[in-house]
Design an enzyme around this catalytic site. Structure first.
Site, mmCIF file in Angstrom:
data_model
loop_
_atom_site.group_PDB
_atom_site.id
_atom_site.type_symbol
_atom_site.label_atom_id
_atom_site.label_comp_id
_atom_site.label_asym_id
_atom_site.label_seq_id
_atom_site.Cartn_x
_atom_site.Cartn_y
_atom_site.Cartn_z
ATOM 1 N N LYS A 244 24.857 131.749 104.002
ATOM 2 C CA LYS A 244 23.228 131.240 103.644
ATOM 3 C C LYS A 244 22.746 129.428 103.600
ATOM 4 O O LYS A 244 23.923 128.848 103.269
ATOM 5 C CB LYS A 244 22.751 131.083 102.326
ATOM 6 C CG LYS A 244 21.578 131.547 101.213
ATOM 7 C CD LYS A 244 21.658 131.265 100.179
ATOM 8 C CE LYS A 244 21.561 130.336 99.052
ATOM 9 N NZ LYS A 244 20.972 129.919 98.487
ATOM 10 N N LYS B 59 29.300 130.105 93.947
ATOM 11 C CA LYS B 59 29.223 128.339 93.965
ATOM 12 C C LYS B 59 30.701 128.154 93.638
ATOM 13 O O LYS B 59 31.119 126.948 93.016
ATOM 14 C CB LYS B 59 28.222 128.237 93.007
ATOM 15 C CG LYS B 59 26.742 128.344 93.547
ATOM 16 C CD LYS B 59 25.458 127.764 92.921
ATOM 17 C CE LYS B 59 24.208 127.833 94.168
ATOM 18 N NZ LYS B 59 22.943 127.356 93.216
ATOM 19 N N LYS C 211 20.675 123.715 100.417
ATOM 20 C CA LYS C 211 20.526 122.688 100.786
ATOM 21 C C LYS C 211 21.806 121.269 100.191
ATOM 22 O O LYS C 211 21.661 120.365 100.454
ATOM 23 C CB LYS C 211 19.570 121.807 99.426
ATOM 24 C CG LYS C 211 19.405 122.820 98.395
ATOM 25 C CD LYS C 211 17.635 121.832 97.692
ATOM 26 C CE LYS C 211 16.850 122.549 96.955
ATOM 27 N NZ LYS C 211 18.130 123.553 96.079
HETATM 28 N N1 AQP Z 1 17.976 130.126 103.164
HETATM 29 C C1 AQP Z 1 17.598 130.428 102.454
HETATM 30 N N2 AQP Z 1 16.720 131.361 102.975
HETATM 31 C C2 AQP Z 1 16.011 131.827 101.864
HETATM 32 N N3 AQP Z 1 15.642 131.620 100.930
HETATM 33 C C3 AQP Z 1 16.071 130.848 100.007
HETATM 34 N N4 AQP Z 1 16.414 130.333 98.701
HETATM 35 C C4 AQP Z 1 17.085 128.658 98.897
HETATM 36 N N5 AQP Z 1 17.781 128.929 100.461
HETATM 37 C C5 AQP Z 1 17.428 129.784 101.035
HETATM 38 C C6 AQP Z 1 14.728 129.929 98.414
HETATM 39 O O1 AQP Z 1 14.823 129.150 98.287
HETATM 40 C C7 AQP Z 1 14.306 128.706 96.314
HETATM 41 C C8 AQP Z 1 14.661 128.026 95.390
HETATM 42 O O2 AQP Z 1 16.241 127.988 95.437
HETATM 43 P P1 AQP Z 1 16.845 126.928 94.457
HETATM 44 O O3 AQP Z 1 17.270 125.993 94.426
HETATM 45 O O4 AQP Z 1 16.560 127.133 92.722
HETATM 46 O O5 AQP Z 1 18.660 127.430 94.419
HETATM 47 P P2 AQP Z 1 18.998 128.485 95.682
HETATM 48 O O6 AQP Z 1 18.556 129.262 96.072
HETATM 49 O O7 AQP Z 1 20.652 128.134 95.670
HETATM 50 O O8 AQP Z 1 18.835 127.592 97.232
HETATM 51 P P3 AQP Z 1 19.966 126.321 97.743
HETATM 52 O O9 AQP Z 1 19.466 125.814 98.671
HETATM 53 O O10 AQP Z 1 21.473 127.377 98.061
HETATM 54 O O11 AQP Z 1 20.653 125.622 96.684
HETATM 55 P P4 AQP Z 1 21.823 124.324 96.211
HETATM 56 O O12 AQP Z 1 22.594 124.448 97.782
HETATM 57 O O13 AQP Z 1 21.721 123.439 95.201
HETATM 58 O O14 AQP Z 1 22.301 126.369 95.621
HETATM 59 C C9 AQP Z 1 14.759 130.749 95.704
HETATM 60 O O15 AQP Z 1 13.558 131.563 96.015
HETATM 61 C C10 AQP Z 1 15.559 130.158 96.941
HETATM 62 O O16 AQP Z 1 15.590 131.641 96.728
#
Ligand code: AQP
Length: 331
Positions: free
Chosen positions: A195, A114, A198
């Protein structure tokens, strides 16, 4: 009567949720409500670590909450709140800072990724896993459902809990990780080694839960597969990561095993496979979108859920925090 075990999980209000968030986390959150006391946190403080424009956090929280409700999170069964409304999270964060080691945090792969992607070196991003540990430990959490990307953070949470307990007695419950076998990590559509996130700047890499039919057609048609001849629809993460990712998504939204899908698509073309995914994804997302817009228009209702949730969360959190302060001789 036996007390229900506690489940805790969080999600950042960093944009429209993806099918990865749904499969990896939210679908489990919904199921767990049947058996556990579930506490779900909209992690707005965490989101500040990467957000470029932080003026809209409030609206982002309401967007995220509406999607949680649309997915089936029930505010009458579960506690839902925004992290910044419960100050005990940051209070415990500071205490845990005093038990975490620099080397442990330096090894966190999400920090490396990140900070690189967002071109930032803010301390809060480095500290993120400790705030996450505080979120979880504050409620005497027994189980934490997360996607595979969060396992390293959960291991740190467990380490911190044990380290504190070794000195001060059994204050924290050491939480278990709940992870689903298939779907624990949904990958980017154009790069299945990365991965699906969002906040990805290329929207064609992700399936947002709010995507309309037209964008789903475009995105799935352009999703990477491979050039095998004849085409082979088989789950093989090493040699066929693109096809495996699509199988994973289809399996989860149709509730069909990967084995069954492999048999069903034996000898079929990738075009046929993708058309099938498009049809099922659109069916799935249309229903979800409808519910989302229904909830999103009533901000009063949404704000009341957050208010009620934060009161309940504060009451619970203050019990453990008082105990910790007492152990540390702070009061
Ligand atoms: N690609 C993924 N596959 C499976 N699980 C996922 N999670 C996120 N992306 C995937 C799970 O969603 C939950 C919430 O995630 P978060 O918003 O707290 O943070 P993150 O993991 O950083 O999710 P994003 O979508 O990648 O957000 P950004 O882009 O803002 O960093 C968690 O349980 C995560 O495991």
């Amino acid at each position: 009567m036996l007390q229900k075990l506690t489940v805790f999980s969080g999600i950042q209000p960093t944009g429209n949720l993806t099918i990865g968030n749904y499969i990896g986390a939210l679908s489990q959150w919904v199921m767990l409500q049947k058996q556990y006391l579930c506490i779900y946190c909209i992690a707005d403080l965490h989101s500040l670590t990467v957000m470029k424009n932080v003026q809209n956090v409030n609206q982002n929280i309401l967007d995220t909450l509406s999607m949680l409700l649309a997915c089936g999170i029930n505010p009458e069964k579960s506690i839902i709140f925004a992290q910044s409304n419960v100050p005990q999270h940051t209070q415990l964060n500071w205490i845990l800072n005093c038990f975490a080691k620099f080397g442990e945090l330096s090894r966190m792969t999400q920090f490396k990724e990140k900070s690189h992607c967002n071109n930032t070196n803010v301390v809060a991003l480095f500290n993120y896993p400790i705030l996450m540990a505080a979120d979880i430990l504050l409620y005497g959490t027994h189980k934490v459902p997360v996607g595979k990307d969060q396992i390293q953070h959960l291991e740190l949470t467990r380490t911190l809990a044990k380290r504190f307990n070794n000195i001060y007695g059994n204050v924290f419950i050491v939480p278990e990780i709940i992870i689903r076998h298939h779907g624990s990590c949904i990958m980017s559509l154009s790069n299945p080694t990365k991965k699906m996130s969002k906040s990805d700047i290329n929207i064609n890499n992700i399936i947002s839960l709010l995507d309309n039919n037209k964008s789903i057609i475009y995105k799935i048609q352009h999703a990477i597969t491979d050039s095998d001849t004849p085409p082979l629809i088989k789950y093989d993460l090493i040699n066929k990561p693109g096809i495996s990712n699509l199988l994973n998504i289809l399996s989860n939204i149709t509730n069909t095993s990967i084995l069954k899908l492999e048999k069903e698509f034996d000898g079929q073309t990738y075009h046929y496979f993708k058309e099938y995914i498009i049809e099922h994804l659109n069916y799935f997302l249309n229903k979800l979108r409808e519910k989302y817009y229904f909830y999103r228009q009533d901000e009063n209702y949404l704000n009341n859920i957050l208010l009620y949730g934060s009161e309940k969360a504060k009451a619970k959190a203050s019990v453990l925090l008082n105990k910790i302060y007492h152990k540390l001789g702070l009061q």
